[in-house]
Design a protein around this motif. Structure first.
Motif, PDB file in Angstrom:
ATOM      1  N   PRO A   1       0.822  -1.224   0.000  1.00  0.00           N
ATOM      2  CA  PRO A   1       0.000   0.000   0.000  1.00  0.00           C
ATOM      3  C   PRO A   1       0.845   1.258   0.000  1.00  0.00           C
ATOM      4  O   PRO A   1       0.946   1.966   0.992  1.00  0.00           O
ATOM      5  CB  PRO A   1      -0.811  -0.142   1.297  1.00  0.00           C
ATOM      6  N   ARG A   2       1.449   1.552  -1.155  1.00  0.00           N
ATOM      7  CA  ARG A   2       2.318   2.727  -1.243  1.00  0.00           C
ATOM      8  C   ARG A   2       1.941   3.662  -2.386  1.00  0.00           C
ATOM      9  O   ARG A   2       2.369   4.821  -2.406  1.00  0.00           O
ATOM     10  CB  ARG A   2       3.780   2.287  -1.385  1.00  0.00           C
ATOM     11  N   LEU A   3       1.154   3.190  -3.349  1.00  0.00           N
ATOM     12  CA  LEU A   3       0.717   4.058  -4.439  1.00  0.00           C
ATOM     13  C   LEU A   3      -0.504   4.852  -3.995  1.00  0.00           C
ATOM     14  O   LEU A   3      -1.441   4.300  -3.405  1.00  0.00           O
ATOM     15  CB  LEU A   3       0.362   3.238  -5.677  1.00  0.00           C
ATOM     16  N   VAL A   4      -0.489   6.155  -4.297  1.00  0.00           N
ATOM     17  CA  VAL A   4      -1.596   7.027  -3.924  1.00  0.00           C
ATOM     18  C   VAL A   4      -2.207   7.624  -5.187  1.00  0.00           C
ATOM     19  O   VAL A   4      -1.489   8.067  -6.087  1.00  0.00           O
ATOM     20  CB  VAL A   4      -1.115   8.162  -2.997  1.00  0.00           C
ATOM     21  N   GLY A   5      -3.521   7.625  -5.234  1.00  0.00           N
ATOM     22  CA  GLY A   5      -4.215   8.218  -6.375  1.00  0.00           C
ATOM     23  C   GLY A   5      -5.304   9.163  -5.919  1.00  0.00           C
ATOM     24  O   GLY A   5      -5.885   8.996  -4.841  1.00  0.00           O
ATOM     25  N   GLU A   6      -5.573  10.181  -6.735  1.00  0.00           N
ATOM     26  CA  GLU A   6      -6.695  11.082  -6.479  1.00  0.00           C
ATOM     27  C   GLU A   6      -7.915  10.532  -7.210  1.00  0.00           C
ATOM     28  O   GLU A   6      -7.868  10.315  -8.427  1.00  0.00           O
ATOM     29  CB  GLU A   6      -6.368  12.490  -6.960  1.00  0.00           C
TER      30      GLU A   6
ATOM     31  N   LEU B   1      -2.595   9.712 -10.697  1.00  0.00           N
ATOM     32  CA  LEU B   1      -1.642   9.190  -9.725  1.00  0.00           C
ATOM     33  C   LEU B   1      -1.017  10.365  -8.997  1.00  0.00           C
ATOM     34  O   LEU B   1      -0.810  11.429  -9.578  1.00  0.00           O
ATOM     35  CB  LEU B   1      -0.563   8.382 -10.451  1.00  0.00           C
ATOM     36  N   ARG B   2      -0.730  10.205  -7.702  1.00  0.00           N
ATOM     37  CA  ARG B   2      -0.121  11.260  -6.901  1.00  0.00           C
ATOM     38  C   ARG B   2       1.281  10.846  -6.458  1.00  0.00           C
ATOM     39  O   ARG B   2       1.499  10.452  -5.307  1.00  0.00           O
ATOM     40  CB  ARG B   2      -0.990  11.568  -5.683  1.00  0.00           C
ATOM     41  N   PRO B   3       2.292  10.906  -7.356  1.00  0.00           N
ATOM     42  CA  PRO B   3       3.654  10.530  -6.960  1.00  0.00           C
ATOM     43  C   PRO B   3       4.265  11.493  -5.949  1.00  0.00           C
ATOM     44  O   PRO B   3       5.299  11.195  -5.350  1.00  0.00           O
ATOM     45  CB  PRO B   3       4.428  10.562  -8.290  1.00  0.00           C
ATOM     46  N   ASP B   4       3.642  12.660  -5.758  1.00  0.00           N
ATOM     47  CA  ASP B   4       4.154  13.628  -4.791  1.00  0.00           C
ATOM     48  C   ASP B   4       3.688  13.334  -3.371  1.00  0.00           C
ATOM     49  O   ASP B   4       4.121  13.990  -2.423  1.00  0.00           O
ATOM     50  CB  ASP B   4       3.709  15.044  -5.173  1.00  0.00           C
TER      51      ASP B   4
END
Length: 317
Positions: A282-287, A307-310
């Protein structure tokens, strides 16, 4: 000289203040938060919200180090954006610049293809003195006195006391929303404060990807939907799945990231009853945009935005 390392102050999601006279309203930019360090010797250093040094990623901003003049030191807060043809910040455009590694020539080439623009909105340190204890309105006066305006940077004005009109104008121009700031608020590093409120024109959530289900037909070999969660009391709670919103290119990029992050256990606090699910770290974050939530907290009519790589998963609480 050595300038202070400052964690950026953060805004709390919410609605427009009822009494707006004591508030300033700024356009919410869709980019990468950056703290700008100018030691006064002509150099510049850019640090991301995480504290990472991103100076080499944006060579078009390096000349800003000489603009203030020799001996004038400063730490300024802002947002790095890429502008679309209508002059609006476009996060998808900026993604090609973020996290860049490689030779300077590559950064220079991308700077020509997708030029960055730095939107400045706060002054935290100036000429040897901290400004963080000063009210927002006074910090803005210090910032505006620097007259920082150029091809790759600007200091847009903040509108005071007319948030309703500002939000309506942002909708009409297709902008993401507003950041509302109390005129008397001090700058509190690293804190998500109610003195700053972000008002979005669309309902979104920053969700953590915990798994996926395979696609069918033309999507065979790719994912059909992503399984999403939010951190609650230290655990990852499942909030639903999203199966729409990607271009073919975005889906292929995400599929590669999911393969790298594969694990053989479910990261959610309660295993979702979904047949054929695959799990990932659980490390990828998306809007993700959505219409409403069910009483149980699941997203209704969700659509993937980006995707929110920031953002790290820890930043989505």
């Amino acid at each position: 000289m050595t300038l202070p390392r400052i964690a950026p102050m953060l805004a709390t999601p919410g609605a427009l203040p009822t009494a707006q006279e004591g508030w300033a309203f700024e356009v919410k930019q869709d980019g990468q938060r950056a703290l700008l360090h100018l030691p006064g010797d002509g150099s510049v250093q850019l640090r991301a919200r995480s504290g990472a040094d991103i100076t080499a990623v944006y060579p078009e901003l390096h000349s800003l180090g000489a603009v203030l003049g020799e001996g004038v030191s400063a730490v300024l807060d802002g947002e790095i954006v890429a502008l679309d043809q209508g002059g609006r910040s476009d996060f998808e455009l900026l993604q090609s610049r973020m996290g860049l590694s490689g030779p300077p020539a590559k950064a220079a080439r991308l700077a020509r293809e997708v030029p960055a623009h730095l939107i400045l909105f706060d002054a935290l340190y100036l000429r040897g003195d901290t400004l963080m204890h000063l009210p927002y309105a006074e910090r803005r006066r210090h910032l505006e006195s620097l007259v920082l305006s150029g091809t790759h940077w600007s200091t847009p004005a903040a509108l005071v006391g007319h948030g309703t009109q500002a939000l309506e104008a942002s909708r009409e121009h297709g902008l993401e929303g507003l950041i509302c700031k109390r005129l008397d608020s001090v700058y509190v590093p690293g804190v998500r404060s109610r003195d700053w409120i972000k008002v979005r024109n669309k309902v979104t959530v920053d969700a953590i990807v915990g798994g996926w289900v395979p696609g069918r037909g033309r999507l065979a070999g790719l994912f059909g939907a992503l399984l999403l969660g939010r951190r609650e009391e230290g655990a990852l709670r499942y909030i639903g799945s999203v199966g729409t919103g990607w271009s073919e290119r975005e889906r292929a990029v995400l599929a590669d990231l999911l393969r790298v992050a594969a694990v053989d256990y479910c990261p959610f606090s309660t295993v979702p009853p979904i047949a054929g699910a695959h799990w990932v770290l659980p490390r990828l974050v998306g809007e993700v945009g959505y219409a409403t939530r069910t009483r149980a907290g699941f997203l209704r009519h969700p659509s993937w935005h980006r995707l929110r790589p920031d953002l790290a998963a820890e930043d989505t609480d």
